[in-house]
Enzyme design. Structure first.
Site, PDB file in Angstrom:
ATOM      1  N   GLU A  34      63.161 -10.667   9.932  1.00 22.78           N
ATOM      2  CA  GLU A  34      64.349 -11.498  10.105  1.00 22.78           C
ATOM      3  C   GLU A  34      64.269 -12.811   9.312  1.00 22.78           C
ATOM      4  O   GLU A  34      65.300 -13.332   8.868  1.00 22.78           O
ATOM      5  CB  GLU A  34      64.570 -11.808  11.591  1.00 22.78           C
ATOM      6  N   PHE A  55      63.400  -7.347  29.906  1.00 23.04           N
ATOM      7  CA  PHE A  55      62.652  -7.058  28.679  1.00 23.04           C
ATOM      8  C   PHE A  55      63.287  -7.761  27.475  1.00 23.04           C
ATOM      9  O   PHE A  55      64.468  -7.591  27.197  1.00 23.04           O
ATOM     10  CB  PHE A  55      62.619  -5.538  28.462  1.00 23.04           C
ATOM     11  N   GLN A  56      62.512  -8.564  26.780  1.00 25.64           N
ATOM     12  CA  GLN A  56      62.903  -9.330  25.587  1.00 25.64           C
ATOM     13  C   GLN A  56      63.952 -10.393  25.848  1.00 25.64           C
ATOM     14  O   GLN A  56      64.458 -11.009  24.905  1.00 25.64           O
ATOM     15  CB  GLN A  56      63.375  -8.406  24.451  1.00 25.64           C
ATOM     16  N   ARG A  88      56.361 -36.164  -7.355  1.00 24.61           N
ATOM     17  CA  ARG A  88      55.261 -35.267  -7.701  1.00 24.61           C
ATOM     18  C   ARG A  88      55.794 -34.028  -8.403  1.00 24.61           C
ATOM     19  O   ARG A  88      55.170 -33.493  -9.309  1.00 24.61           O
ATOM     20  CB  ARG A  88      54.499 -34.885  -6.426  1.00 24.61           C
ATOM     21  N   VAL A 112      57.685 -22.638  -3.263  1.00 23.05           N
ATOM     22  CA  VAL A 112      57.180 -23.976  -2.942  1.00 23.05           C
ATOM     23  C   VAL A 112      55.686 -24.054  -3.213  1.00 23.05           C
ATOM     24  O   VAL A 112      54.943 -23.123  -2.931  1.00 23.05           O
ATOM     25  CB  VAL A 112      57.493 -24.314  -1.473  1.00 23.05           C
ATOM     26  N   PHE A 168      48.718 -26.685  -4.339  1.00 23.76           N
ATOM     27  CA  PHE A 168      49.380 -27.940  -3.993  1.00 23.76           C
ATOM     28  C   PHE A 168      48.595 -28.662  -2.897  1.00 23.76           C
ATOM     29  O   PHE A 168      48.399 -29.877  -2.951  1.00 23.76           O
ATOM     30  CB  PHE A 168      50.798 -27.641  -3.528  1.00 23.76           C
ATOM     31  N   ILE A 169      48.143 -27.901  -1.900  1.00 19.76           N
ATOM     32  CA  ILE A 169      47.365 -28.487  -0.797  1.00 19.76           C
ATOM     33  C   ILE A 169      45.957 -28.841  -1.266  1.00 19.76           C
ATOM     34  O   ILE A 169      45.381 -29.854  -0.834  1.00 19.76           O
ATOM     35  CB  ILE A 169      47.311 -27.518   0.402  1.00 19.76           C
ATOM     36  N   GLU A 194      46.139 -32.191  -2.702  1.00 18.05           N
ATOM     37  CA  GLU A 194      46.235 -33.225  -1.670  1.00 18.05           C
ATOM     38  C   GLU A 194      44.870 -33.505  -1.057  1.00 18.05           C
ATOM     39  O   GLU A 194      44.531 -34.667  -0.765  1.00 18.05           O
ATOM     40  CB  GLU A 194      47.223 -32.791  -0.588  1.00 18.05           C
TER      41      GLU A 194
END
Length: 581
Positions: free
Chosen positions: A53, A115-116, A258, A386, A471-472, A475
């Site tokens: 989804e 249920f759900q 950046r 990203v 990217f991380i 950082e």
């Protein structure tokens, strides 16, 4: 006698009135009544089955950003509803009109811990501008009609939760939607002429003026160009507004931040007067001088002064105000700052070309974007993921105003590109569509290559594999901490795509790269090109060290130039001096 119709069928007819012709989602038991309606209306409403989804919600969000029309997605009760949230938050943050239809257990089972069953309204309270649970079958088409109005009115997410049994119920087939009465308008108040003249005078008299525009000026390409040419002012934009002005235009400096270019960052920092139009750039305090004269144009009064003190604030449409400024502006024949910035961009582009043809392993990312640019049609659509891929895409895609680009701007969710490409191809079946991802973002959603295969969408999916959340990683480097959790194991995504029914390539060399893109251009179904690229950090243009100063020694400069292969880049101070700015 009035004809009877299932309530869910009546709801789908409302969507059709609003010119919706397809919907993304994955069925669940609580959504059976709507699935039946989609079957009944299959000649006028196409159902596009996704494998998760979140993919459907991201497809709807990206599609809405590209088209300006509402995107529609759905999920079933419980887990299906929760999976929608990531895509819906992307739509919220980037102000895209999206409708989410959410399944719910039948009314007899609500509030019984069935249920759900979930109390779904609170889940969507933060993300939605309109969030309702349908209470009677008769109101189902009316609630969905109102939801679409609200999504358009507030440029956001509308959520309608539908108990399963209400969709089956027979109602009178006499509901008339409000679609025919809704008129989208860009007619905003006319600008105050004295404010226009004041703004023109500031730009005319400034030593280092700059035009900074965002997506609010996306329809104002001719006016932006005329004002820039007339007053000899460099142009730059938010990263999201890339493509409004051709990247090949010598006066266009790209963006600051950046996700940016060297000429963009340096133009922003040097400017002593800024026309800030159709943007809400959140990093303005880091790149614009607090002492710069600031002219802000926006259609929302709450945006005026949000990012910088304002000398002239104008509530007006971008195209309208730019026309008025062009009419009042004199012709400036020479401006040293303009010449210096054009030279800065020319130097930047020359430096970038150094890395394109290096046949090394792993490959330079520059080589990949050179091939994308080579085969991209004049109306190509780029869905950009990203991470480092966003930086590289903004710098290296050579876009034209006839092309389109989108990314997850403010929410910045990984896994954005592939689902958005599905939505883009659904809305623009005759246009070339790329998804461009890092291996981190791609593996979050790669299962939905199956969706592209099922509907034989000729999407070119480019995977930039560097075995890192780059990217991380950068950082973590900037905060001088050890790398933690950023390493990714390699895989052959080309073979995996082939196994899923797409045409897959694993690319290691420059020759393999060129061959893959040459073949991909004419392939009828989906293609996945997995390119093994070097895990090199993109040049940090926001923290350049190209000349010694109070903070940096010559040794610092030498180390920076060596690490980023920055030899050949000219410090902007030298260009400002050369042109007597």
């Amino acid at each position: 006698m009035t004809t009877k119709i299932n309530a869910s069928d009546a709801m789908i007819k409302v969507l059709e009135d609003w010119q919706v012709d397809h919907i993304f989602g994955l069925p669940g038991g609580s959504f059976d009544s709507t699935m039946d309606a989609l079957y009944n209306r299959q000649n006028t409403m196409k159902y596009i089955q996704v494998r998760q989804e979140e993919t459907g919600a991201l497809a709807a969000s990206g599609e809405a950003k590209l088209t300006g029309k509402i995107g529609v997605t759905f999920g079933s009760a419980g887990p299906g509803a929760v999976h929608l949230l990531n895509g819906l938050y992307d739509a919220k943050h980037d102000h895209a009109p999206v409708l989410a239809l959410v399944g719910q257990v039948g009314t007899d089972f609500m509030n019984t811990e069935y249920f759900q069953e979930l109390n779904e309204n609170p889940i969507f309270a933060d993300v939605a501008v309109y969030n309702r649970t349908v209470m009677t079958a008769e109101q189902l088409p009316a609630v969905v009609d109102q939801a679409i109005l609200q999504a358009y009115e507030h440029s956001g997410v509308a959520v309608v939760t539908i108990p399963k049994d209400l969709g089956w119920a027979k109602i009178d087939d006499n509901y008339i939607s409000k679609a025919g009465n809704y008129v989208a308008t860009n007619n905003y108040q006319l600008p105050d002429q004295s404010a226009v003249q004041q703004a023109v005078n500031i730009l005319k008299d400034a030593k280092k003026p700059l035009i900074y525009f965002g997506l609010g000026a996306k329809d104002a390409n001719p006016e932006l160009k005329r004002l820039s040419d007339q007053l000899k002012i460099p142009l730059m934009s938010s990263a999201l507004a890339k493509g409004v002005i051709a990247d090949s235009d010598p006066a266009y400096m790209s963006s600051a931040g950046r996700v940016a270019s060297k000429p963009g960052v340096e133009a922003a920092r040097a400017a002593d007067a800024i026309l800030f139009i159709g943007s809400n750039f959140p990093f303005a305090p880091y790149f614009f001088s607090p002492d710069a004269k600031f002219i802000q144009v926006d259609v929302k009064p709450t945006n005026i002064g949000k990012r910088h003190h304002v000398d002239v604030g104008i509530l007006a449409d971008a195209k309208t105000i730019l026309k008025a400024m062009v009419d009042q502006a004199p012709t400036v024949t020479q401006r040293p700052f303009y010449d210096a910035m054009l030279a800065n961009k020319e130097n930047w582009l020359k430096w970038l070309t150094k890395f394109v043809d290096e046949d090394k392993q792993p490959l330079n990312v520059d080589s990949v974007f050179a091939q994308i640019n080579k085969i991209a049609t004049d109306d190509a659509i780029f869905a950009l993921d990203v991470g480092n891929v966003t930086i590289d895409g903004v710098r290296l895609l050579q876009m034209k105003p006839t092309q389109k680009i989108t990314t997850s701007g403010w929410y910045a969710t990984m896994g954005y590109a592939l689902p958005t490409a599905i939505g883009a191809q659904a809305s623009y079946p005759d246009r070339q569509v790329f998804s461009i991802s890092g291996d981190g973002g791609y593996t979050m959603v790669m299962h939905d290559i199956l969706t592209q295969v099922k509907y034989q969408q000729p999407i070119i999916n480019v995977v930039l594999t560097n075995q890192s959340l780059g990217f991380i990683e950068a950082e973590q480097d900037d905060t001088q901490q050890p790398h933690s959790g950023v390493d990714l194991i390699d895989a052959n995504f080309g073979d995996a795509a082939t196994a899923l029914g797409a045409k897959g390539y694993e690319v290691h060399t420059l020759d393999e790269l060129k061959q893959a893109f040459t073949e991909a251009k004419d392939t009828k179904g989906p293609v996945v090109i997995d390119v093994k690229i070097a895990n090199d950090r993109p040049l940090p243009v926001e923290q350049l060290v190209l000349e010694a100063d109070e903070q940096h020694s010559q040794a610092d400069v030498d180390a920076f130039v060596k690490q980023y292969r920055a030899d050949g880049l000219i410090p902007v101070s030298q260009l400002l001096q050369k042109y007597n700015v």
